[in-house]
Scaffold this active site. Structure first.
Site: not given
Ligand SMILES: C[S@@+](CC[C@H](N)C(=O)[O-])C[C@H]1O[C@@H](n2cnc3c(N)ncnc32)[C@H](O)[C@@H]1O
Length: 336
Positions: A244-246, A301
């Protein structure tokens, strides 16, 4: 004559911010010249270390001083020895060796220019990235996968130890990299079976890691593009770590919806990330990771509240948030 008052507080934080920039390169150089491997065999004096590594006395003093301050070595009776920290993460023979990560990024550290450009252009990777299309050169895939294995293997053991996988029989690890999460989970849960879904160049490497642990009969692989191909059915859990952080929120929602569609009622989605506090100003290392994502990806993040909102929006409920290892947290939700 101009007279000014003394500063109303000291300027230590500025010194700390500037001079901390030397810590990471000292660590990567110590790794590259074999300092930790040398001290794994025996405690040595600075003179012996300088002689064996063929480095100068002044450099030896500086490097050992920084590493001692940071807790990587300790000093006893004029000799230096390794700490538990170094034995776990800085010896090539350790399963948790950070070498793949240190070697991948030592020559691409953030710069003033890279952060300024990312700030001015914001989503500057808006053009289709090679990760969307799945067209990444083998050498790049290999560097990233070695990096991610070092990055994630310790936390994978924490996920297996602290995550709630009660009742899960077949787990799909989407964009699973080296397969380190299924490897760690397979050690703890003998009844579970796994599939690592990845792009073709990474699958070739994941197969090697899985074979190294002798787990080919419990963990298989699937070449697929998580954005273009539907998720396969037949799994009661879909797992994402550091995915998800990408990506931007809208892409994360696509992944969450694909998971919802593929899961049966009662199935679980797991999202494992370094999360920001809901105030989005802590912890400082996770803030640093947010800047890394700003510079190198379309993502950031997220906080637990932000991920919770995505899960709810896509129909999941029964959301739990569990710390796993160091800065990492596992979020689990259930399809009603
Ligand atoms: C940050 S790594 C995370 C790896 C692993 N989950 C972990 O936590 O160590 C991102 C992974 O996403 C994979 N990836 C990127 N784009 C993808 C796509 N379109 N389809 C499938 N996998 C993709 C990459 O190959 C890479 O292994």
């Amino acid at each position: 004559m101009k007279v000014i008052d003394p500063p109303s507080r000291d300027d230590r934080p500025l010194w700390d911010v500037w001079l901390a920039t030397f810590n990471f390169p000292v660590l990567t150089v110590a790794d590259e010249i074999g300092l930790f491997t040398l001290l794994a065999k025996q405690a040595l004096s600075p003179t012996e270390i300088a002689e064996q590594l063929k480095i100068g006395a002044r450099a030896t003093e500086g490097i050992l001083g920084v590493l001692t301050s940071l807790g990587f070595v300790l000093q006893h009776d004029g000799q230096f020895l390794l700490t538990e920290l170094s034995r776990n993460y800085l010896l090539p023979e350790s399963p948790y060796y950070w070498g793949g990560l240190l070697r991948n990024i030592h020559d691409s550290l953030p710069t003033h220019e890279s952060i300024r450009d990312a700030a001015l252009k914001d989503y500057y990777h808006d053009a289709e990235s090679p990760w969307d299309s799945g067209e990444i050169p083998q050498a790049r895939a290999e560097r990233l996968t070695r990096h991610m294995h070092a990055h994630s293997m310790p936390a994978a053991m924490g996920v297996a130890r602290w995550g709630n996988f009660t009742g899960v029989k077949r787990l799909l690890d989407v964009a699973g990299g080296s397969g380190c999460f299924p490897i760690a989970l397979a050690m703890r849960y003998p009844h579970m079976r796994f599939t690592v879904l990845e792009l073709a160049p990474v699958v070739a490497l994941a197969k090697q890691y899985i074979a190294d642990y002798g787990m080919q009969d419990r963990i298989d692989t699937l070449v697929a593009n998580m954005f273009r191909d539907p998720f396969p059915s037949g799994y009661d859990a879909v797992f994402f770590s550091n995915i998800y952080h990408d990506w931007k929120r809208e892409e994360c929602l696509r992944l969450t919806r694909s998971s919802f569609d593929a899961l049966p009622s009662g199935g679980h989605i797991y999202i494992h990330e370094m999360l920001l506090d809901d105030t989005k100003d802590r912890p400082i290392s996770t803030m640093g990771y947010a800047i890394q994502m700003l510079v190198g990806t379309q993502g950031k993040q997220y906080s637990a509240a932000e991920i919770r909102a995505m899960l709810t929006e896509c129909g999941f409920d029964s959301i739990t948030v569990t710390p796993t290892f160091s800065y990492f947290t596992l979020i689990r939700a259930t399809k009603p």
